[in-house]
Motif scaffolding. Structure first.
Motif, short mmCIF file in Angstrom:
data_model
loop_
_atom_site.label_atom_id
_atom_site.label_comp_id
_atom_site.label_asym_id
_atom_site.label_seq_id
_atom_site.Cartn_x
_atom_site.Cartn_y
_atom_site.Cartn_z
N LEU A 143 1.38 -0.95 -0.07
CA LEU A 143 -0.49 0.46 0.11
C LEU A 143 1.12 1.67 -0.10
O LEU A 143 0.68 2.41 -0.99
CB LEU A 143 -0.76 0.03 1.34
N GLU A 144 1.78 1.09 0.69
CA GLU A 144 3.20 2.37 0.18
C GLU A 144 3.51 2.63 -0.34
O GLU A 144 3.01 3.87 -1.36
CB GLU A 144 3.54 2.60 1.61
N VAL A 145 3.60 1.76 -1.22
CA VAL A 145 3.95 2.34 -1.92
C VAL A 145 3.67 2.34 -3.40
O VAL A 145 3.69 2.80 -4.20
CB VAL A 145 4.71 -0.09 -3.16
N ILE A 146 1.83 1.86 -3.34
CA ILE A 146 1.27 2.52 -4.33
C ILE A 146 0.68 4.50 -4.00
O ILE A 146 1.09 5.23 -4.87
CB ILE A 146 0.03 1.74 -3.86
N ARG A 147 0.42 4.50 -2.26
CA ARG A 147 0.40 5.58 -2.18
C ARG A 147 1.60 6.50 -2.46
O ARG A 147 1.65 7.77 -3.10
CB ARG A 147 0.33 5.27 -0.52
N GLU A 148 2.57 6.07 -2.05
CA GLU A 148 4.04 6.93 -2.55
C GLU A 148 4.16 7.37 -4.38
O GLU A 148 4.98 7.91 -4.65
CB GLU A 148 5.02 6.57 -1.61
N GLY A 149 3.88 6.14 -4.69
CA GLY A 149 3.78 6.54 -6.63
C GLY A 149 3.12 7.53 -7.06
O GLY A 149 3.06 8.11 -7.53
N THR A 150 1.56 7.16 -5.68
CA THR A 150 0.28 7.75 -6.71
C THR A 150 0.93 9.27 -5.98
O THR A 150 0.21 9.94 -7.11
CB THR A 150 -0.31 8.04 -6.16
N GLU A 151 1.53 9.87 -5.39
CA GLU A 151 1.50 10.97 -5.05
C GLU A 151 2.38 11.66 -5.72
O GLU A 151 2.71 12.60 -6.37
CB GLU A 151 2.23 11.19 -2.80
N ARG A 152 4.00 10.83 -6.30
CA ARG A 152 4.57 11.72 -7.17
C ARG A 152 3.99 12.17 -8.62
O ARG A 152 3.98 12.46 -9.40
CB ARG A 152 5.55 10.66 -7.04
N ALA A 153 3.31 10.72 -9.21
CA ALA A 153 2.40 11.19 -9.82
C ALA A 153 1.25 11.73 -10.34
O ALA A 153 1.11 12.77 -11.59
CB ALA A 153 1.85 9.80 -10.70
N ARG A 154 1.10 11.99 -9.02
CA ARG A 154 0.06 13.29 -8.90
C ARG A 154 0.54 14.56 -9.50
O ARG A 154 0.10 15.01 -10.01
CB ARG A 154 -1.02 13.11 -7.60
N GLU A 155 1.91 14.92 -8.70
CA GLU A 155 2.80 16.07 -8.84
C GLU A 155 2.42 16.06 -10.15
O GLU A 155 2.50 17.01 -11.29
CB GLU A 155 3.42 16.08 -7.52
N ARG A 156 3.44 15.24 -11.06
CA ARG A 156 3.61 15.18 -13.30
C ARG A 156 2.33 15.30 -13.53
O ARG A 156 2.21 15.83 -14.61
CB ARG A 156 4.07 13.64 -12.98
N THR A 157 0.89 14.43 -13.35
CA THR A 157 -0.31 14.74 -14.16
C THR A 157 -1.05 16.73 -13.83
O THR A 157 -0.72 16.60 -14.74
CB THR A 157 -0.93 13.75 -13.76
N GLU A 158 -0.72 16.41 -12.36
CA GLU A 158 -1.10 17.89 -12.19
C GLU A 158 -0.53 19.18 -13.10
O GLU A 158 -1.35 19.99 -13.43
CB GLU A 158 -1.06 18.49 -10.21
N ALA A 159 0.95 19.06 -12.98
CA ALA A 159 1.57 19.73 -13.49
C ALA A 159 0.90 19.53 -15.11
O ALA A 159 0.79 21.13 -16.13
CB ALA A 159 2.87 20.09 -13.24
N THR A 160 1.04 18.76 -16.17
CA THR A 160 0.48 18.47 -17.31
C THR A 160 -0.73 19.20 -17.50
O THR A 160 -1.14 20.17 -18.63
CB THR A 160 0.82 16.79 -17.83
N LYS A 161 -1.94 19.85 -16.76
CA LYS A 161 -2.61 19.44 -16.44
C LYS A 161 -2.88 21.10 -16.52
O LYS A 161 -3.84 21.38 -17.89
CB LYS A 161 -4.00 19.64 -15.96
N ARG A 162 -2.00 21.91 -15.80
CA ARG A 162 -2.33 23.16 -15.68
C ARG A 162 -1.08 24.12 -17.29
O ARG A 162 -2.04 24.87 -17.42
CB ARG A 162 -0.65 23.34 -14.59
N ASP A 163 -0.37 23.07 -17.87
CA ASP A 163 0.17 23.74 -19.49
C ASP A 163 -0.93 23.61 -20.28
O ASP A 163 -0.95 24.75 -20.75
CB ASP A 163 1.31 22.46 -19.31
#
Length: 344
Positions: free
Chosen positions: A314-334
């Motif tokens: 679960l921690e693997v998924i949580r931390e990976g998802t948090e990192r992915a969220r940062e990347r995808t939110e930045a792209t959405k703003r772009d």
């Protein structure tokens, strides 16, 4: 509990790769041959994001969301058991990345229903599932959703089977329209990587090995299940006696040996002997079983160990998802900024 360290996240000048699997059940050896083995190699050469595609799984499993929910952990366990390293590959959960859904809605304005219906992959999948005209809207719109998945990570490489290549082309069409509307290159196009080994057939000789078809060998299969699956494999129905010449093409056992046998020179000799006659199906099945048992045993052991530490998974998924969220939110703003949408 083990803590994760994303050692690869600060490395630059590596191409970004986006791949993943629908969370509809444990993975099987077809996944290993077609994608997982390559993902293990990509970990050092690419910035790799591995998507647990639970939202996509709902497009044809909406009546059984519990299966989709339960399978998130099953697929994550398989990823880790085969050797995916969360310090080098980001494992993330699709439904917890809201930018993917928001980009999907935006992208649907840049593609027509007729174009979605013409996509060869979608047409084939609609036919295979017997939807007729009762096509779930989410399923029909999947090409736009996949375009959102790919572009949200600004991936330039996407490993797919040859049957999925039309989806990458449609994603690139949407990218070109977004860039043309913005007047500049906001999003990169992606290149499909198609593995040399084609999709493995099911053990029954049918064209597709599938989790739902009951014709697959799970990566977590017990020794007995592996043995029984190999015994049941389709070979050459006309190879009735050992001395009879046998056909290699269409013979599932040889197809699997092509994919997994490390001794390819010896395999070529085995094929020649089988075609001449004098080699029984039992011997080639015994060879294949030994290879698959050796492949699956360490995966099954690691998976069993990991299943005892579910909080780590679960921690693997949580931390990976948090990192992915940062990347995808930045792209959405772009994308939002590039399209000139109203800003508050």
């Amino acid at each position: 509990m083990r803590r994760l360290s994303f050692h690869g996240k600060t490395q630059v000048n590596r191409p970004t790769i986006l791949t993943g699997d629908r969370t509809t059940g444990p993975l099987h050896i077809g996944h290993y041959a077609g994608s997982l083995s390559n993902r293990l190699r990509y970990q050092d050469s690419h910035e790799q994001f591995l998507l647990l595609a639970d939202t996509q799984a709902l497009t044809d499993n909406a009546r059984d969301p519990e299966k989709v929910r339960r399978s998130v952990m099953e697929v994550a366990l398989d990823y880790l058991a085969v050797g995916i390293d969360p310090s080098r590959t980001t494992i993330c959960l699709q439904s917890h990345l809201p930018a993917l859904a928001e980009l999907s809605v935006l992208y649907l304005n840049f593609v027509t229903v007729a174009r979605l219906e013409r996509n060869p992959t979608i047409k084939d999948e609609i036919r295979a599932r017997g939807f007729g005209r009762d096509i779930p809207a989410g399923f029909l719109c999947y090409p736009a959703a996949q375009a959102a998945d790919i572009t949200a990570f600004k991936a330039t490489v996407v490993p797919v089977g040859d049957d999925q290549a039309p989806l990458i082309e449609q994603s690139n069409e949407i990218v070109r329209r977004i860039n043309a509307t913005a007047g500049r290159d906001v999003l990169p196009e992606a290149r499909a990587i198609i593995p040399k080994a084609g999709r493995l057939p099911g053990i029954d000789g049918k064209a597709k090995m599938s989790k739902s078809g009951g014709n697959a060998i799970a990566l977590s299969a017990s020794p007995e299940k592996v043995r029984n699956a190999v015994k049941a494999m389709f070979t050459d129905p006309n190879h009735l006696r050992v001395e009879d010449p046998g056909c290699v093409e269409g013979n599932v056992v040889f197809t699997y040996l092509d994919a997994f046998d490390p001794e390819q020179d010896g395999l070529a000799e085995l094929k020649a002997q089988y075609q001449r006659g004098g080699l029984g199906d039992g011997k080639i099945k015994a060879r294949l079983e030994a290879i698959l048992q050796e492949l699956i045993a360490p995966i099954r052991m690691r998976r069993s160990q990991l299943s005892e530490d579910r909080e780590y998974v679960l921690e693997v998924i949580r931390e990976g998802t948090e990192r992915a969220r940062e990347r995808t939110e930045a792209t959405k703003r772009d994308v939002v900024n590039a399209l000139g949408l109203f800003q508050l």
